[in-house]
Design a protein around this motif. Sequence first.
Motif: not given
Length: 292
Positions: A82, A149-150, A153-154, A157, A159, A164, A234
């Motif tokens: 990353t 970044f996590q 997504k969490q 939603n 990703s 990023q 995205t």
Amino acid sequence: MKWDGNRESDNVEDRRGDESGGGGFGGRSIGLGTIVIALVASYFFGVNPMTVINLLSGGGAGPALQSQQQSPAHAPPANDHTAKFVATVLADTEDVWTEIFRSGGKSYSVPKLVLFSGATPTACGTGQTASGPFYCPEDKKVYIDLTFFQMMKQRFNVSGDFAQAYVIAHEVGHHVQNLLGIMAKVDKVRRQSSPTQANALSVKLELQADCLAGVWAFHANKARNILEQGDVETALNAANAIGDDALQQKAQGHIVPDSFTHGTSAQRVRWFKQGIANGQVASCNTFDAQML
């Protein structure tokens, strides 16, 4: 997004694991992630999320902390995938903006990008993980805790590498605004404005950074063919997810337009698309636009 094997920037400082966090968040920082702590405060403590955003982006903040003790900066590990991605995207922004500035008869001064975890000292005060990625104009550095970044997504939603990259390019867009003197002019007017007027100026500043992120993407793709099918979508999903109206509706069940500081979902999408459509910095003049 095709990025593996491209040049990596040497302007990445890795402070993760440093015991250098400090006190409260002072000064003024600009970032996509100020909404994260706002949502948390709203959910757990009943605090208006836009109040927190205003504090984190400068309204009512304390004096800037110009110097704090910290460990010597070092490069991220070579096997950190990353961090490697972040360094590659940063390098791409360096190449694009250096050429754009050169073509305009100016010199581009590259920003540093700081990876941190928890908290880290900045010239704008102590940066917190909860504030998400941000740019500090006082030291001309972009700050990112990669766990954001996590969270994208969490929580949202969203990703994908290009989503990023959009986050990084947006913060670098603030650096461009700083170099061009736009940020200083806006700050001066904001200090003399009502809260509603100041928020409206902040929206224009943020939307311009979205557009500048699009300008980067246009030129990066033209030079290195980085975009793959679905990449633009995205980034648009990311822009859509962090609009003020979407965040307020999610956090408090209703929206308060006068408190917007970053722009609606539709506006953020529109201005990113504006930049990526033609790659022209002049097309990102949100301050004179008849419609945001």
